[in-house]
Design a protein around this motif. Structure first.
Motif, PDB file in Angstrom:
ATOM      1  N   ALA A  22       0.609  -1.320   0.242  1.00 10.95           N
ATOM      2  CA  ALA A  22      -0.167   0.292  -0.758  1.00 10.95           C
ATOM      3  C   ALA A  22       0.733   1.457   0.156  1.00 10.95           C
ATOM      4  CB  ALA A  22      -1.204  -0.066   1.229  1.00 10.95           C
ATOM      5  N   LEU A  23       2.097   1.519   0.580  1.00  9.16           N
ATOM      6  CA  LEU A  23       2.584   2.499   0.356  1.00  9.16           C
ATOM      7  C   LEU A  23       3.498   2.683  -0.571  1.00  9.16           C
ATOM      8  CD1 LEU A  23       4.241   1.653   4.598  1.00  9.16           C
ATOM      9  CD2 LEU A  23       2.219   3.621   4.241  1.00  9.16           C
ATOM     10  N   GLU A  24       4.073   1.490  -1.323  1.00  5.19           N
ATOM     11  CA  GLU A  24       4.556   1.268  -1.998  1.00  5.19           C
ATOM     12  C   GLU A  24       4.066   1.616  -3.477  1.00  5.19           C
ATOM     13  OE1 GLU A  24       7.596   2.303  -2.441  1.00  5.19           O
ATOM     14  OE2 GLU A  24       8.321   1.754  -0.324  1.00  5.19           O
ATOM     15  N   GLY A  25       2.841   2.031  -3.356  1.00  7.80           N
ATOM     16  CA  GLY A  25       0.980   1.606  -5.078  1.00  7.80           C
ATOM     17  C   GLY A  25       2.091   2.512  -5.118  1.00  7.80           C
ATOM     18  N   GLY A  26       2.268   3.868  -5.436  1.00  9.45           N
ATOM     19  CA  GLY A  26       2.694   4.859  -6.365  1.00  9.45           C
ATOM     20  C   GLY A  26       3.342   4.574  -7.531  1.00  9.45           C
ATOM     21  N   SER A  30      -5.374   3.132   0.065  1.00 13.93           N
ATOM     22  CA  SER A  30      -5.920   4.250   0.264  1.00 13.93           C
ATOM     23  C   SER A  30      -6.598   3.842   2.223  1.00 13.93           C
ATOM     24  CB  SER A  30      -6.765   4.933   0.378  1.00 13.93           C
ATOM     25  OG  SER A  30      -8.471   4.462  -0.309  1.00 13.93           O
ATOM     26  N   THR A  31      -7.174   2.824   1.894  1.00 14.92           N
ATOM     27  CA  THR A  31      -8.104   2.056   3.364  1.00 14.92           C
ATOM     28  C   THR A  31      -6.430   1.987   3.825  1.00 14.92           C
ATOM     29  OG1 THR A  31     -10.003   1.400   2.389  1.00 14.92           O
ATOM     30  CG2 THR A  31      -8.905   0.605   4.472  1.00 14.92           C
ATOM     31  N   VAL A  32      -5.636   1.449   3.785  1.00 14.24           N
ATOM     32  CA  VAL A  32      -4.392   0.859   4.470  1.00 14.24           C
ATOM     33  C   VAL A  32      -4.173   2.529   5.226  1.00 14.24           C
ATOM     34  CG1 VAL A  32      -2.258  -0.330   4.479  1.00 14.24           C
ATOM     35  CG2 VAL A  32      -3.765  -1.070   3.441  1.00 14.24           C
ATOM     36  N   GLN A  33      -3.920   3.009   4.323  1.00 11.54           N
ATOM     37  CA  GLN A  33      -3.393   4.459   4.751  1.00 11.54           C
ATOM     38  C   GLN A  33      -4.230   4.438   6.312  1.00 11.54           C
ATOM     39  OE1 GLN A  33      -0.729   5.830   3.241  1.00 11.54           O
ATOM     40  NE2 GLN A  33      -0.850   6.848   5.553  1.00 11.54           N
ATOM     41  N   ASP A  34      -5.521   4.975   5.817  1.00 11.73           N
ATOM     42  CA  ASP A  34      -5.970   5.090   6.899  1.00 11.73           C
ATOM     43  C   ASP A  34      -6.267   4.659   7.718  1.00 11.73           C
ATOM     44  OD1 ASP A  34      -7.365   7.050   4.944  1.00 11.73           O
ATOM     45  OD2 ASP A  34      -9.097   5.957   4.237  1.00 11.73           O
TER      46      ASP A  34
END
Length: 323
Positions: free
Chosen positions: A40-44, A159-163
């Motif tokens: 999730a953190l590297e998804g970009g 986005s869910t993981v980031q939240d």
């Protein structure tokens, strides 16, 4: 908790490598959630997701190849050690033997999705003589499927993981405490499952020395090997019968042992798993079927070999290690 999140952001690849390596070596430290979070953190960045996948697969492959060579070098004795490290239910050896016996190396494609299966399957591949390149091929594909699914889920729900991470960061030390409690509960649950199974199968047992002593006196109990046929063929206690070969469609597995009266010296059941779980389960089944004086062998085949006693193999045993 904010520091932990920062560490994952800064050293995520290194953390993933160590986490996957340690988990695949057998420690009860789940790596899948960390893979999802890091994905999730590297998804970009597609490139960084690619590197994350390569690093995680490499870590899994290193651990699995180590277990493969351990199985090849030390044989079936290494299987029980894996269960002790992983805190998986002791019956995991029997289940893994059954699946690997049926599907061979192809079972490695899904092995990492089943707790306690991957490490045992890797060692078992070495025990039964699966060619190294065949093992590496299927194990690598299985690792790619496992890692890829986690990374894909992480990037899909970034986005869910980031939240969730933002909430845990806002909680500070309480967020870290929640994660710590969840991990402790996970390990405690594994331990409790094992203890519950062990207690449910308490019964009189026979030691290797007692069995060998009876044989020396000309008293020969019926000995039953409950491991998979492929392992029975590689080596078993002399005179032992293969339990798995007794079952026929529509008939009870113990039918070949009838009539009960022929076993005047009792039955000894053995496996090769911690606490003799598989043997105790078959012994309980036999007791319920009306057989008397049924006892599991303490330590199973490993204890028999450790005592310096001979084993025998099926002549010209052919193990389907290629499939």
């Amino acid at each position: 908790m904010g520091l932990v999140v920062d560490l994952i952001r800064e050293y995520g690849f290194g953390i993933v490598f160590l986490n996957v390596l340690i988990e695949q070596l057998g420690a009860p430290i789940p790596a899948y959630p960390v893979l999802v979070v890091t994905g999730a953190l590297e998804g970009g960045s597609a490139a960084r997701l690619g590197w994350l996948t390569v690093i995680a697969v490499a870590a899994a492959l290193i651990a699995d190849v180590l277990w493969y060579h351990a199985g090849k070098a030390y044989g079936h004795r290494v299987l029980g050690r894996i269960c002790r490290i992983s805190l998986s239910p002791d019956a995991c050896i029997r289940q893994t033997e059954s699946v690997y016996g049926r599907w061979g190396a192809r079972s490695l494609l899904v092995a990492k999705f089943v707790p306690g299966f991957a490490s045992i399957a890797s060692a078992l591949a070495g025990v039964v003589g699966t060619p190294l390149r065949t093992f590496v091929l299927f194990d690598t594909l299985g690792a790619l499927i496992w890692v890829g699914s986690a990374v894909f889920l992480g990037s899909l729900f970034a986005s869910t993981v980031q939240d969730l991470l933002d909430v845990l960061t806002a909680l500070g030390k309480w967020g870290l405490l929640l994660i710590s409690i969840a991990f402790v509960v996970f390990v405690a649950r594994k331990w409790w499952q094992r203890q519950r199974v062990v207690r449910s199968l308490k019964m009189p047992r026979i030691s290797v020395q007692e069995l060998a002593g009876l044989n020396a006196q000309g008293i020969h109990p019926t000995v039953i090997d409950v491991r998979e046929p492929m392992l029975y063929g590689l080596g078993h206690i002399p005179g032992a019968h293969a339990w798995a070969n007794r079952a026929e469609k529509g008939k009870p597995a113990y039918e070949g042992l009838l009539p009960r009266e022929q076993h005047k010296h009792g039955l000894v059941v053995y496996c090769d798993c911690p606490n003799e779980i598989s043997a105790a389960r078959v012994a309980r089944q036999l007791q319920r079927a009306g057989f008397s004086n049924v006892r599991p062998l303490v330590g199973g085949l490993s204890a028999w070999e450790a005592a310096g006693l001979n084993v025998e193999a099926v002549p010209d045993q052919v193990v389907d290690a290629q499939s």
